[in-house]
Design an enzyme around this catalytic site. Structure first.
Site, PDB file in Angstrom:
ATOM      1  N   LYS A  11     -21.954   3.892 -18.420  1.00  0.00           N
ATOM      2  CA  LYS A  11     -20.693   3.439 -17.942  1.00  0.00           C
ATOM      3  C   LYS A  11     -20.414   2.042 -17.844  1.00  0.00           C
ATOM      4  O   LYS A  11     -21.554   1.407 -18.113  1.00  0.00           O
ATOM      5  CB  LYS A  11     -20.652   4.166 -16.533  1.00  0.00           C
ATOM      6  CG  LYS A  11     -20.838   5.557 -16.406  1.00  0.00           C
ATOM      7  CD  LYS A  11     -20.466   5.932 -14.773  1.00  0.00           C
ATOM      8  CE  LYS A  11     -20.402   7.546 -14.771  1.00  0.00           C
ATOM      9  NZ  LYS A  11     -19.457   7.975 -14.980  1.00  0.00           N
ATOM     10  N   ARG A  66     -21.493  18.987 -15.733  1.00  0.00           N
ATOM     11  CA  ARG A  66     -21.335  20.317 -16.054  1.00  0.00           C
ATOM     12  C   ARG A  66     -22.564  20.975 -16.581  1.00  0.00           C
ATOM     13  O   ARG A  66     -22.818  22.279 -16.619  1.00  0.00           O
ATOM     14  CB  ARG A  66     -19.983  20.564 -17.150  1.00  0.00           C
ATOM     15  CG  ARG A  66     -20.343  19.606 -18.423  1.00  0.00           C
ATOM     16  CD  ARG A  66     -19.128  19.274 -19.483  1.00  0.00           C
ATOM     17  NE  ARG A  66     -18.348  18.251 -18.467  1.00  0.00           N
ATOM     18  CZ  ARG A  66     -17.143  18.072 -18.890  1.00  0.00           C
ATOM     19  NH1 ARG A  66     -16.624  18.493 -20.175  1.00  0.00           N
ATOM     20  NH2 ARG A  66     -16.437  17.015 -18.201  1.00  0.00           N
TER      21      ARG A  66
END
Length: 503
Positions: A279, A353
């Protein structure tokens, strides 16, 4: 903080402060009008001078009002009387507590609970007053070497009810409000802890402590246990971290033996740097909040146990860190999940996920009535809904309606998005059963589409709380959402008419 309900006229209340409402255009509420008459028109005279117009957010603290035994009177602006909604009531309550927390008043008596809120009864108003007051007084300063202990001078809040027959419901509302507020506080505390302290191991230790406190069955699966179960997706995320992963399971048995439980699955990513798909540095500190889904599960289970709800609940929290390392997932890697399905990892920052899919498969063993997963899953949800509503996607419309109703009642709101088959195509992979991302378009929906492939054997809903789990900027910190929604959902399910309750 102590909360009590009391029935009585304001002119006889001996209190550190009486709190009353004033509507726009300087219109006194019924209780403010009573005080005005007793004081010989003192309140009306002050308002007419223009010190307070009654607009939302305004407060005015008065001292030494004639013929009143209370030391102070706080006037709170409530906006237009016809527009005094759920939101305005909550805001007025929060403003009142915030205005008084640094005064010398250790006890206040609030008559805001007697204001008319369309469609809401005294039970709702009392419970909301407890939850909102506790939230307004919340401070996370346990890691500061110096804290201002005077900031929480308030010790007792008396909530006025119109009739003596309201005392019983009011006390029940306080009990529910306190349990929910404590669940929210737990979730906020865990979320606000930095990643070097709140590790997967620490999260597991907190679950064990809750289990001991309420007599819950607590199981913590270690790396070897997950390897044996074939949780290749979850374990692939943890490979880049020196912190061992945990799969945390809490079982609350409040219902009948053998009764199908509600299973809550919370993403417990205690720090997310994005892995190899790292990130940007700006605001990366906020990625300590990536475990707020798991924290909300702990908070909800704690509140349900405190309330002794007659329902069975299982809380499952897959927990890990997501960091770059020589052994971390690489874009293009293919992993095999517990279900046997293979996943091409195109973006290592779509790791939530991957840990959730194995937890969803694990949830099948409990033969659940419903499964709800809660996750700070996608930045796309923040773009779509901002900080006001959590995203909801589900494979069972009645379940989605129940969750939506619980959100409306608690003002912990959701917005349902479509889960159409057409979106599933975006997850196609040339090399595995599916990719873990589906491109820029409809990112929140394709994230849920991915999870739906592991929820085919039960009724399931997904809450994307990426925009609601924490605040950024000057008020940076965890919110504790969606603990109120989850607890209300569980309360409704525990009632005989819970599934049909229109809230």
């Amino acid at each position: 903080m102590e909360f009590i309900v009391k029935s009585g006229t304001p002119e006889k209340q001996r209190s550190g402060c009486i709190v009353v409402g004033v509507f726009e255009s300087r219109k006194l509420s019924a209780v403010a009008h009573q005080i005005d008459e007793v004081s010989g028109g003192a309140i009306g005279a002050i308002v007419r001078r223009g010190d307070l117009d009654g607009k939302p957010g305004q407060t005015l603290l008065l001292h030494n009002i004639p013929n009143l035994p209370s030391e102070r009177v706080l006037l709170v602006g409530c906006g237009k009387e016809k527009e005094f909604t759920d939101s305005r009531y909550r805001d007025a309550t929060a403003k009142a507590v915030t205005a008084l927390k640094d005064t010398g008043a250790t006890e206040i008596t609030s008559y805001l609970t007697e204001l008319d809120v369309k469609g809401r009864d005294i039970f709702w108003k009392v419970r909301q007053a407890v939850e909102v007051s506790e939230s307004a007084l919340y401070r996370f300063d346990k890691l500061k070497t110096k804290s201002n202990n005077n900031r929480r001078a308030l010790r007792r809040v008396v909530l006025a009810v119109p009739k003596r027959s309201d005392l019983g419901p009011g006390e029940q509302a306080i009990n529910e409000g306190r349990a929910i507020a404590e669940g929210v506080r737990l979730a906020r505390d865990l979320g606000n802890l930095p990643g070097n302290l709140c590790t997967p191991t620490y999260l597991a230790e907190q679950a064990v402590e809750i289990g001991k406190l309420y007599g819950l069955k607590t199981t913590v699966l270690e790396k070897a246990d997950m390897q044996q179960l074939g949780m290749g997706a979850l374990l692939s995320v943890s490979r880049g971290s020196r912190q061992p992963p945990k799969l945390i399971v809490l079982e609350y048995q409040g219902g009948k033996a053998g009764e199908a439980p509600v299973v809550l699955v919370g993403k417990g990513l205690t720090f997310d740097a994005g892995g190899i798909s790292i990130k940007p540095a700006a605001n990366m500190d906020e990625m300590k909040f990536d475990m707020c889904g798991g924290a909300s599960v702990l908070g909800a289970v704690k509140a349900a146990a405190e309330l002794k709800l007659p329902i069975n609940i299982v809380g499952i929290i897959p927990s890990s860190e997501n960091l770059p390392d020589g052994d971390a997932n690489k874009p293009g890697d293919i992993v095999t999940s517990m279900s046997g399905q293979t996943v091409e990892v195109l973006n290592t920052d779509a790791e939530g996920r991957l840990i959730l899919c194995d937890a969803l498969t694990y949830a099948e063993r409990y033969k659940p009535a419903f499964v709800i997963d809660i996750a700070t899953l996608t930045g796309a949800c923040v773009i779509a809904l901002g900080a006001h509503a959590s995203g909801l996607l589900a494979n069972h419309d009645p379940l989605a309606r129940e969750i939506g109703n619980a959100g409306k009642y608690t003002y912990d709101r959701i917005w349902q998005m479509p889960l159409w088959d057409e979106y599933q195509k975006q997850l196609d992979s040339n090399f595995a059963d599916m990719a873990n991302v589906g491109g820029r378009e409809a990112g929140t929906i394709t994230g849920a589409c991915f999870l739906s492939r592991y929820a085919k054997n039960f009724k399931w809903a997904h809450l994307d709380i990426a925009g609601t789990a924490w605040k950024t900027g000057k008020e940076k910190g965890a919110t504790g959402r969606p603990v109120p929604l989850l607890v209300q959902f569980l309360i409704n399910r525990a009632r005989k008419d819970g599934a049909d309750m229109d809230t």
